[in-house]
Design an enzyme around this catalytic site. Structure first.
Site, PDB file in Angstrom:
ATOM      1  N   GLY A  15      42.224  52.834  34.050  1.00 44.56           N
ATOM      2  CA  GLY A  15      43.185  52.592  34.967  1.00 44.56           C
ATOM      3  C   GLY A  15      43.855  50.923  34.660  1.00 44.56           C
ATOM      4  O   GLY A  15      43.668  50.395  33.685  1.00 44.56           O
ATOM      5  N   GLU A  29      56.737  28.946  43.546  1.00 41.20           N
ATOM      6  CA  GLU A  29      55.984  29.985  44.741  1.00 41.20           C
ATOM      7  C   GLU A  29      56.654  29.552  45.855  1.00 41.20           C
ATOM      8  O   GLU A  29      57.035  28.485  46.345  1.00 41.20           O
ATOM      9  CB  GLU A  29      54.225  29.406  44.821  1.00 41.20           C
ATOM     10  CG  GLU A  29      53.722  29.849  45.984  1.00 41.20           C
ATOM     11  CD  GLU A  29      53.883  31.493  46.066  1.00 41.20           C
ATOM     12  OE1 GLU A  29      53.307  32.069  45.447  1.00 41.20           O
ATOM     13  OE2 GLU A  29      53.933  31.922  47.259  1.00 41.20           O
ATOM     14  N   HIS A  72      16.936  23.761  41.125  1.00 45.58           N
ATOM     15  CA  HIS A  72      17.543  22.167  40.768  1.00 45.58           C
ATOM     16  C   HIS A  72      17.440  21.956  39.345  1.00 45.58           C
ATOM     17  O   HIS A  72      16.474  22.320  38.606  1.00 45.58           O
ATOM     18  CB  HIS A  72      17.102  21.401  41.640  1.00 45.58           C
ATOM     19  CG  HIS A  72      17.299  19.902  41.236  1.00 45.58           C
ATOM     20  ND1 HIS A  72      18.697  19.453  41.931  1.00 45.58           N
ATOM     21  CD2 HIS A  72      17.170  18.796  40.716  1.00 45.58           C
ATOM     22  CE1 HIS A  72      18.986  18.058  41.376  1.00 45.58           C
ATOM     23  NE2 HIS A  72      17.990  18.059  40.615  1.00 45.58           N
TER      24      HIS A  72
HETATM   25  P1  FAD Z   1      44.480  51.824  39.161  1.00 46.46           P
HETATM   26  O1  FAD Z   1      43.247  51.215  38.382  1.00 46.46           O
HETATM   27  O2  FAD Z   1      45.800  51.675  39.119  1.00 46.46           O
HETATM   28  O3  FAD Z   1      44.362  53.406  38.622  1.00 46.46           O
HETATM   29  C1  FAD Z   1      45.214  54.453  38.985  1.00 46.46           C
HETATM   30  C2  FAD Z   1      45.307  55.374  37.990  1.00 46.46           C
HETATM   31  O4  FAD Z   1      45.980  56.424  38.602  1.00 46.46           O
HETATM   32  C3  FAD Z   1      46.049  54.831  36.769  1.00 46.46           C
HETATM   33  O5  FAD Z   1      45.239  55.158  35.483  1.00 46.46           O
HETATM   34  C4  FAD Z   1      47.249  55.932  36.629  1.00 46.46           C
HETATM   35  O6  FAD Z   1      47.680  56.164  35.306  1.00 46.46           O
HETATM   36  C5  FAD Z   1      46.527  57.170  37.378  1.00 46.46           C
HETATM   37  N1  FAD Z   1      47.781  57.773  38.138  1.00 46.46           N
HETATM   38  C6  FAD Z   1      48.675  57.147  39.056  1.00 46.46           C
HETATM   39  N2  FAD Z   1      49.737  58.551  39.530  1.00 46.46           N
HETATM   40  C7  FAD Z   1      49.072  59.494  38.894  1.00 46.46           C
HETATM   41  C8  FAD Z   1      49.266  60.955  38.796  1.00 46.46           C
HETATM   42  N3  FAD Z   1      50.411  61.421  39.825  1.00 46.46           N
HETATM   43  N4  FAD Z   1      48.673  61.809  38.212  1.00 46.46           N
HETATM   44  C9  FAD Z   1      47.684  61.309  37.148  1.00 46.46           C
HETATM   45  N5  FAD Z   1      47.435  59.912  37.151  1.00 46.46           N
HETATM   46  C10 FAD Z   1      48.020  59.207  38.186  1.00 46.46           C
HETATM   47  N6  FAD Z   1      41.043  43.076  40.439  1.00 46.46           N
HETATM   48  C11 FAD Z   1      39.895  42.701  40.410  1.00 46.46           C
HETATM   49  O7  FAD Z   1      39.059  42.970  41.246  1.00 46.46           O
HETATM   50  N7  FAD Z   1      39.370  41.648  39.426  1.00 46.46           N
HETATM   51  C12 FAD Z   1      40.406  41.050  38.748  1.00 46.46           C
HETATM   52  O8  FAD Z   1      39.942  40.236  37.752  1.00 46.46           O
HETATM   53  C13 FAD Z   1      41.503  41.712  38.418  1.00 46.46           C
HETATM   54  N8  FAD Z   1      42.488  41.347  37.671  1.00 46.46           N
HETATM   55  C14 FAD Z   1      43.767  41.841  37.517  1.00 46.46           C
HETATM   56  C15 FAD Z   1      44.835  41.265  36.718  1.00 46.46           C
HETATM   57  C16 FAD Z   1      46.006  41.896  36.660  1.00 46.46           C
HETATM   58  C17 FAD Z   1      46.748  41.347  35.604  1.00 46.46           C
HETATM   59  C18 FAD Z   1      46.197  43.068  37.276  1.00 46.46           C
HETATM   60  C19 FAD Z   1      47.550  43.705  37.126  1.00 46.46           C
HETATM   61  C20 FAD Z   1      45.270  43.544  38.141  1.00 46.46           C
HETATM   62  C21 FAD Z   1      44.298  42.857  38.430  1.00 46.46           C
HETATM   63  N9  FAD Z   1      43.033  43.510  39.295  1.00 46.46           N
HETATM   64  C22 FAD Z   1      41.974  42.529  39.224  1.00 46.46           C
HETATM   65  C23 FAD Z   1      43.403  44.618  40.286  1.00 46.46           C
HETATM   66  C24 FAD Z   1      42.818  45.877  39.743  1.00 46.46           C
HETATM   67  O9  FAD Z   1      43.270  46.030  38.746  1.00 46.46           O
HETATM   68  C25 FAD Z   1      43.148  46.853  40.842  1.00 46.46           C
HETATM   69  O10 FAD Z   1      42.796  46.662  42.016  1.00 46.46           O
HETATM   70  C26 FAD Z   1      42.351  48.161  40.336  1.00 46.46           C
HETATM   71  O11 FAD Z   1      42.821  48.485  38.950  1.00 46.46           O
HETATM   72  C27 FAD Z   1      42.890  49.116  41.396  1.00 46.46           C
HETATM   73  O12 FAD Z   1      42.062  50.346  40.869  1.00 46.46           O
HETATM   74  P2  FAD Z   1      42.639  51.855  41.379  1.00 46.46           P
HETATM   75  O13 FAD Z   1      41.720  52.962  40.929  1.00 46.46           O
HETATM   76  O14 FAD Z   1      43.022  52.015  42.798  1.00 46.46           O
HETATM   77  O15 FAD Z   1      44.139  51.969  40.745  1.00 46.46           O
END
Ligand code: FAD
Length: 489
Positions: free
Chosen positions: A43, A205, A462
């Site tokens: 993801g 911001e 420490h």
């Molecule tokens: P996602 O990781 O977005 O995964 C969702 C998946 O669903 C995707 O692979 C997508 O292709 C798939 N999908 C969507 N719709 C469909 C569909 N209809 N059919 C099939 N597949 C589908 N979080 C942290 O905790 N620490 C960090 O350091 C951090 N850094 C970040 C830096 C950046 C630049 C960004 C953008 C985000 C960051 N995040 C961080 C946030 C973190 O990436 C997300 O919170 C996390 O990935 C969410 O996980 P998720 O499984 O909910 O969704």
């Protein structure tokens, strides 16, 4: 079309929320089908979020550290940066982790389908693959983990020089002048990467501080440091973006606006939107809230009892560890973990705390991997005040920490808040080197309901930066010897 197999659990989305849910459900003996649109699992977090940003931030930190070594009498020549090799390293890290996920998925005998999933009923989903091939999946329970995508500001023209975080992480080039719209965690992390690579950074911001959810005093050491290197404008808005052949012109509104307004690239980092459209959610009767997030209760259950939602798609905080925690929780509930909740073992007590964590997003740590890092958990001071909760505050400035001085981290601060009513920790925040690692002692203290005395009487090695958390607690406990007790200040 597959045979009449009915899966116990269909997981839609293979990010940290989805793959964790699928893996846990399979480990609990359930038949699982995991549907992901991309050919790889991981993801946003693995491919265009946490992991690539932290890899690039590590490179930025190495550049910064090389420059700062002169304070210790060590002079390096100006670092030569090879963008191609930097990108290759980033991609290698991603590939290694993606291969690991593939292996973990295969070993669990999870059915994995690559394609876009769309619900056609409350028990079936159609998956459309890259070449338009369709497959129907039948299921008893569904976990929706479709994540989020960058928020697109209205009226901003499309142009290769206007980036979202995904484009910024592709690191195709380093602009001379980079405007970052949004002073939140993602904007600041990208600023740090591009600044180390040589870009001149301007951040605007809309709110009155950078990293708005954190307490202002916690963010202040970072702000003071960044102000020396970047132009930062709070309470400022971008009102217009105009494309010229040789630059991008930006217009601003606010009390104090950037002069000139010409940039070579613009990064828009103003938040993320849930992925809920075009996958049949509303059509089968699932409820979204007014901001478009899938509505779930504290057990991740939607308004349809056998449908669950986890991760970014269900709302803030949008963090990978929140997504994976919720994914595990949903899988365990489907597997019938409810029974364990009603027993009275110590394990059950922990489970109960985990359920409370799922209900209370405030107990999930947040980290900005800036330099210095900012990390916090539980209630911030402003939240405690808004809720009229009376608290005692211990704040330890790192200028009095031997370890912080030795490693050049004296600008840091650790603070902890304790409930006046029962003495238990309410929240903590750390600004400084490794704050993202150090915060976990506070996370555990919060989960276990520790008091200032519990923390102060826990022996800390420490000299360490971890001592500063104990010192903050000792200030409240009245037993501090590494600073003056509060009464003598
Ligand atoms: P996602 O990781 O977005 O995964 C969702 C998946 O669903 C995707 O692979 C997508 O292709 C798939 N999908 C969507 N719709 C469909 C569909 N209809 N059919 C099939 N597949 C589908 N979080 C942290 O905790 N620490 C960090 O350091 C951090 N850094 C970040 C830096 C950046 C630049 C960004 C953008 C985000 C960051 N995040 C961080 C946030 C973190 O990436 C997300 O919170 C996390 O990935 C969410 O996980 P998720 O499984 O909910 O969704």
């Amino acid at each position: 079309m597959s045979e009449e197999k009915v899966y116990d659990v269909l997981v839609l989305g293979g990010g940290p929320g989805g793959y964790t849910a699928a893996f846990r459900a399979a480990d609990l003996g359930l038949a699982v089908c995991l549907v992901e649109n991309e050919p790889v699992l991981g993801g946003t977090c693995l491919h265009v979020g946490c992991i690539p940003s932290k890899t690039l931030l590590h490179a930025a930190a190495a550049i910064e550290e090389a420059c700062q070594a002169s304070e210790y009498g060590i002079d390096f020549p100006r670092p030569q940066i090879d963008l191609g090799r930097l990108l290759a390293k980033k991609n290698a890290v991603i590939q290694q982790l993606a291969a690991g996920l593939d292996g973990l998925c295969k070993a669990r005998k999870i059915t994995r389908l690559n394609g876009y999933g769309c619900f056609t009923s409350r028990s079936s989903l159609v998956v459309t693959g890259a070449e338009g091939k369709q497959e129907e999946v039948q299921f008893r329970n569904a976990i929706i983990a479709t994540g989020s995508r960058p928020f697109v500001l209205p009226d901003i023209p499309a142009d290769p020089r206007i980036w979202d975080s995904t484009a910024a992480l592709h690191l195709k080039s380093v602009p001379e002048r980079l405007l970052i719209i949004g002073g939140g965690i993602i904007g600041l992390e990208m600023a740090q990467i591009y600044s180390a690579l040589g870009a001149k950074i301007t951040i605007v911001e809309m709110l009155d501080q950078i990293i708005p959810p954190a307490d202002k005093d916690l963010v202040q050491p970072l702000f003071l440091k960044l102000k020396k290197h970047y132009s930062i404008f709070t309470k400022t808005k971008v009102t217009k973006i105009l494309l010229a052949a040789d630059c991008i012109e930006a217009q601003f509104a606010g009390t104090n606006v950037p002069e000139g307004g010409q940039f070579d690239a613009v990064l828009i980092a103003v938040g993320r939107r849930p992925n809920t459209a075009g996958m049949g959610l509303v059509e089968i009767g699932l409820q979204l809230n007014e901001r478009g997030f899938l509505q779930v209760d504290e057990r991740q259950v939607t308004n349809i009892p056998h449908f669950y939602g986890v991760g970014d798609v269900v709302g803030e905080p949008m963090l990978a560890h929140k997504a994976s925690h919720e994914g595990k929780l949903a899988a365990e509930i489907i597997a019938g973990y409810k029974a364990e909740l009603s027993s009275s073992s110590a394990q059950t007590k922990l489970m109960h705390l985990r359920y409370e964590l799922a209900i209370n997003p405030g107990a999930i740590p947040s980290v900005a991997y800036t330099n210095p890092e900012i990390a916090w958990v539980g209630l911030t001071e402003k939240e405690a005040k808004a809720k009229n909760i009376e608290f005692d505050k211990g704040k330890f400035l790192w200028g009095a920490s031997g370890r912080a001085l030795s490693v050049g981290a004296q600008m840091g601060v650790t603070k902890a808040l304790f409930d006046k009513a029962n003495g238990r920790i309410l929240g903590a925040g750390i600004c400084g080197m490794n704050a993202g690692e150090l915060i976990h002692e506070a996370v555990l203290a919060l989960a276990m309901g520790a008091t200032a005395r519990d923390i102060g009487r826990t022996v800390h090695a420490h000299p360490t930066l971890a001592e500063t958390f104990a010192f903050a607690a000792e200030i409240v406990d009245g037993s501090i010897t590494d600073a003056l007790p509060p009464k003598q200040r």
